[in-house]
Design a protein around this motif. Structure first.
Motif, mmCIF file in Angstrom:
data_model
loop_
_atom_site.group_PDB
_atom_site.id
_atom_site.type_symbol
_atom_site.label_atom_id
_atom_site.label_comp_id
_atom_site.label_asym_id
_atom_site.label_seq_id
_atom_site.Cartn_x
_atom_site.Cartn_y
_atom_site.Cartn_z
ATOM 1 N N PHE A 55 0.825 -1.202 0.000
ATOM 2 C CA PHE A 55 0.000 0.000 0.000
ATOM 3 C C PHE A 55 0.862 1.257 0.000
ATOM 4 O O PHE A 55 0.601 2.220 -0.731
ATOM 5 C CB PHE A 55 -0.916 -0.039 1.229
ATOM 6 C CG PHE A 55 -1.821 1.144 1.382
ATOM 7 C CD1 PHE A 55 -2.754 1.458 0.410
ATOM 8 C CD2 PHE A 55 -1.755 1.937 2.511
ATOM 9 C CE1 PHE A 55 -3.607 2.543 0.560
ATOM 10 C CE2 PHE A 55 -2.600 3.023 2.673
ATOM 11 C CZ PHE A 55 -3.529 3.327 1.692
ATOM 12 N N VAL A 56 1.916 1.243 0.810
ATOM 13 C CA VAL A 56 2.757 2.424 0.962
ATOM 14 C C VAL A 56 3.711 2.588 -0.211
ATOM 15 O O VAL A 56 3.907 3.701 -0.730
ATOM 16 C CB VAL A 56 3.557 2.347 2.285
ATOM 17 C CG1 VAL A 56 4.598 3.458 2.352
ATOM 18 C CG2 VAL A 56 2.609 2.446 3.477
ATOM 19 N N PHE A 57 4.314 1.493 -0.679
ATOM 20 C CA PHE A 57 5.426 1.608 -1.613
ATOM 21 C C PHE A 57 5.056 1.467 -3.086
ATOM 22 O O PHE A 57 5.898 1.761 -3.940
ATOM 23 C CB PHE A 57 6.522 0.599 -1.252
ATOM 24 C CG PHE A 57 7.315 1.002 -0.051
ATOM 25 C CD1 PHE A 57 8.326 1.935 -0.162
ATOM 26 C CD2 PHE A 57 7.032 0.486 1.200
ATOM 27 C CE1 PHE A 57 9.060 2.335 0.943
ATOM 28 C CE2 PHE A 57 7.750 0.873 2.317
ATOM 29 C CZ PHE A 57 8.774 1.802 2.186
ATOM 30 N N ALA A 58 3.839 1.032 -3.414
ATOM 31 C CA ALA A 58 3.451 0.968 -4.824
ATOM 32 C C ALA A 58 3.557 2.342 -5.495
ATOM 33 O O ALA A 58 4.157 2.463 -6.580
ATOM 34 C CB ALA A 58 2.046 0.387 -4.972
ATOM 35 N N PRO A 59 3.003 3.417 -4.902
ATOM 36 C CA PRO A 59 3.183 4.724 -5.550
ATOM 37 C C PRO A 59 4.624 5.205 -5.549
ATOM 38 O O PRO A 59 5.049 5.915 -6.475
ATOM 39 C CB PRO A 59 2.283 5.658 -4.717
ATOM 40 C CG PRO A 59 2.084 4.975 -3.417
ATOM 41 C CD PRO A 59 2.123 3.510 -3.716
ATOM 42 N N ALA A 109 5.553 -4.732 -4.595
ATOM 43 C CA ALA A 109 4.877 -3.536 -5.072
ATOM 44 C C ALA A 109 5.344 -3.149 -6.473
ATOM 45 O O ALA A 109 4.851 -2.173 -7.047
ATOM 46 C CB ALA A 109 5.116 -2.378 -4.104
ATOM 47 N N ASN A 110 6.292 -3.914 -7.051
ATOM 48 C CA ASN A 110 6.746 -3.606 -8.406
ATOM 49 C C ASN A 110 5.692 -3.893 -9.460
ATOM 50 O O ASN A 110 5.924 -3.668 -10.652
ATOM 51 C CB ASN A 110 8.045 -4.365 -8.732
ATOM 52 C CG ASN A 110 7.857 -5.869 -8.802
ATOM 53 O OD1 ASN A 110 6.755 -6.392 -8.936
ATOM 54 N ND2 ASN A 110 8.959 -6.596 -8.691
ATOM 55 N N VAL A 111 4.520 -4.397 -9.063
ATOM 56 C CA VAL A 111 3.433 -4.586 -10.029
ATOM 57 C C VAL A 111 3.088 -3.262 -10.688
ATOM 58 O O VAL A 111 2.776 -3.204 -11.884
ATOM 59 C CB VAL A 111 2.190 -5.195 -9.341
ATOM 60 C CG1 VAL A 111 1.001 -5.233 -10.294
ATOM 61 C CG2 VAL A 111 2.499 -6.603 -8.847
ATOM 62 N N SER A 112 3.140 -2.162 -9.931
ATOM 63 C CA SER A 112 2.846 -0.853 -10.519
ATOM 64 C C SER A 112 3.880 -0.495 -11.582
ATOM 65 O O SER A 112 3.542 0.103 -12.614
ATOM 66 C CB SER A 112 2.816 0.220 -9.420
ATOM 67 O OG SER A 112 4.066 0.318 -8.773
ATOM 68 N N VAL A 113 5.145 -0.863 -11.348
ATOM 69 C CA VAL A 113 6.196 -0.596 -12.329
ATOM 70 C C VAL A 113 6.009 -1.486 -13.555
ATOM 71 O O VAL A 113 6.164 -1.046 -14.699
ATOM 72 C CB VAL A 113 7.583 -0.809 -11.713
ATOM 73 C CG1 VAL A 113 8.674 -0.422 -12.706
ATOM 74 C CG2 VAL A 113 7.724 -0.007 -10.435
ATOM 75 N N ALA A 114 5.665 -2.749 -13.314
ATOM 76 C CA ALA A 114 5.421 -3.668 -14.428
ATOM 77 C C ALA A 114 4.270 -3.188 -15.299
ATOM 78 O O ALA A 114 4.327 -3.260 -16.539
ATOM 79 C CB ALA A 114 5.134 -5.071 -13.893
ATOM 80 N N THR A 115 3.216 -2.677 -14.670
ATOM 81 C CA THR A 115 2.075 -2.158 -15.425
ATOM 82 C C THR A 115 2.497 -0.956 -16.267
ATOM 83 O O THR A 115 2.096 -0.827 -17.435
ATOM 84 C CB THR A 115 0.950 -1.751 -14.459
ATOM 85 O OG1 THR A 115 0.578 -2.881 -13.660
ATOM 86 C CG2 THR A 115 -0.277 -1.267 -15.224
ATOM 87 N N ALA A 116 3.314 -0.072 -15.686
ATOM 88 C CA ALA A 116 3.805 1.079 -16.437
ATOM 89 C C ALA A 116 4.681 0.632 -17.606
ATOM 90 O O ALA A 116 4.621 1.209 -18.706
ATOM 91 C CB ALA A 116 4.587 2.014 -15.514
ATOM 92 N N TYR A 117 5.492 -0.413 -17.397
ATOM 93 C CA TYR A 117 6.348 -0.927 -18.459
ATOM 94 C C TYR A 117 5.515 -1.470 -19.617
ATOM 95 O O TYR A 117 5.795 -1.205 -20.793
ATOM 96 C CB TYR A 117 7.264 -2.025 -17.899
ATOM 97 C CG TYR A 117 8.400 -2.409 -18.823
ATOM 98 C CD1 TYR A 117 9.676 -1.909 -18.621
ATOM 99 C CD2 TYR A 117 8.196 -3.270 -19.907
ATOM 100 C CE1 TYR A 117 10.727 -2.253 -19.465
ATOM 101 C CE2 TYR A 117 9.226 -3.619 -20.756
ATOM 102 C CZ TYR A 117 10.493 -3.109 -20.538
ATOM 103 O OH TYR A 117 11.511 -3.443 -21.378
ATOM 104 N N VAL A 118 4.481 -2.232 -19.282
ATOM 105 C CA VAL A 118 3.600 -2.778 -20.322
ATOM 106 C C VAL A 118 2.929 -1.646 -21.091
ATOM 107 O O VAL A 118 2.772 -1.719 -22.321
ATOM 108 C CB VAL A 118 2.555 -3.723 -19.702
ATOM 109 C CG1 VAL A 118 1.500 -4.123 -20.734
ATOM 110 C CG2 VAL A 118 3.236 -4.961 -19.142
ATOM 111 N N THR A 119 2.544 -0.585 -20.397
ATOM 112 C CA THR A 119 1.961 0.572 -21.078
ATOM 113 C C THR A 119 2.963 1.176 -22.060
ATOM 114 O O THR A 119 2.602 1.547 -23.184
ATOM 115 C CB THR A 119 1.541 1.642 -20.044
ATOM 116 O OG1 THR A 119 0.619 1.068 -19.123
ATOM 117 C CG2 THR A 119 0.887 2.833 -20.724
#
Length: 396
Positions: A55-59, A109-119
């Motif tokens: 929750f804290v580190f994803a952003p 929390a790197n899921v947020s980074v992975a999503t940005a990479y896919v974008t």
């Protein structure tokens, strides 16, 4: 499918495997390090701690990837995960386990980074399909994780962590060798206010007509935490399952959820409508939970998996219904609020369920599932009361 996408999808699978592999072995592992028989509360703390770190580190990781580039953040995350799993494999006490689980939540929390990479690597017309692949990979990982953790844990409680460390290290080497950067480092300063995970939650109390759907998401997300928190303990207490059987039962549950959410929601919503599909899914899950509460044989749990599969239509129907509560130009903001609410439920619910299980374990372990039914009951009147005619404007 290009190599960078394969590596990103592999990272998502490994994240989900890392989440799932600990569930079957966690009770026995905590008993080993704490020398206590009742460890439900420790499980709740570890699960909540993991969710809190996400929750804290994803952003934070997402913002760092915008500033520094996706590749270095992903590589550091994968390397940190590999090291952390090795630490967990040899942790001699509870405090080191807690620290390790916190670091695991941070790196996942790197899921947020992975999503940005896919974008970055996907043209607009392919993004929906590739985001669907991301979700599917997470589902596959969560099926593999409990089965792998249960099977390996029966040989040695620490072996699943070593396996996870090896898998993450292999993916790190692969990513280092062939994963290209998709975003040039930026010299712009990071907006510290954007890193505040509580920021979206401040809008909640400004949306009076949206509070019911937000509360529904909070309640339904909270119910889902009962499985990861209490399933392994309950399986061991009620049926004397070993790690393999706990893993197989969780894996079967994951398969049913993945298949049902992939194939049933569309036809169900078309046939029943969104509201009725939600209530049908809730009803099916509640029947399954009531059977679990009174089950006397382990095979009964596998027999009711089709009911859980039918229950899988509820969440996608709810997500569809929720999108109709605000206008098209406010969907991003609204989804950010819902994501924060779901994360908050993932922190609070494990503590509540583990505390309740600690109370009822000796007298009736199955009572934990009736508590989930009771929580669902809070959401049913809210679903019935949702209005679709008027869309609520979001605050600026």
């Amino acid at each position: 499918m290009n190599k960078p996408l394969v590596i990103i999808l592999t990272a998502i699978v490994l994240d989900a495997v890392g989440i799932g592999l600990i569930f079957p072995i966690l009770p026995s592992l905590l008993q080993e390090v704490t020398h206590a028989d009742k460890v439900a509360q420790y499980i709740g703390i570890m699960t909540a701690l993991y969710a809190a770190m996400q929750f804290v580190f994803a952003p934070v990781l997402g913002a760092l990837s915008d500033r520094l580039g996706r590749r270095p953040v992903l590589l550091i995350s994968l390397g940190g995960a590999a090291i952390n799993y090795l630490v967990l494999a040899f942790a001699p006490n509870l405090w080191l386990l807690l620290i390790g689980r916190a670091i695991a939540g941070l790196t996942s929390a790197n899921v947020s980074v992975a999503t940005a990479y896919v974008t970055d690597i996907s043209p607009p017309e392919m993004r929906a399909r590739r985001f669907g692949l991301l979700n599917a990979m997470f589902g596959i990982g969560f099926i593999i994780g409990p089965v792998l953790g249960g099977a390996l844990g029966d040989y040695w409680l620490r072996l699943p962590f070593i396996a996870a460390a090896v898998l993450n290290a292999a993916n790190l080497l692969l990513a280092f060798a062939v994963l290209p950067e998709t975003r040039k480092p930026s010299r712009e300063r990071i907006d510290l206010a954007a890193l505040n995970p509580l920021r979206p939650l401040r809008w909640i109390f400004s949306m009076k007509s949206l509070l019911p759907v937000i509360l529904i998401f909070f309640v339904f997300s909270g119910t889902g935490e009962a499985y990861g928190t209490c399933w392994a303990l309950w399986g061991s207490d009620a049926f004397h399952w070993n790690g393999l059987w706990i893993g197989l039962s969780l894996g079967t549950f994951g398969i049913c959820q993945t298949l049902s959410q992939a194939f049933l929601p569309g036809p169900a919503v078309k046939l029943l409508g969104e509201r009725t599909a939600i209530l049908t899914g809730v009803g099916a899950v509640c029947i399954a939970l009531a059977i679990m509460a009174f089950a006397t044989e382990g095979w009964m749990i596998f027999a009711i998996m089709p009911l859980f599969a039918l229950g899988g239509i509820g969440v996608p129907a709810l997500q569809s219904l929720a999108t109709r509560q605000v206008g098209e130009d406010q969907q991003g903001q609204f989804q950010g609020v819902l994501a924060s609410v779901v994360s908050l439920a993932s922190i609070i619910a494990p503590l509540g369920f583990s505390s309740f299980y600690f109370v009822v374990r000796d007298a009736w372990p199955g009572a934990i599932w009736l508590s989930v039914v009771a929580l669902y009951a809070i959401g049913i009147p809210l679903v019935l009361g949702l209005k679709l005619a008027k869309r609520e404007p979001m605050p600026a």
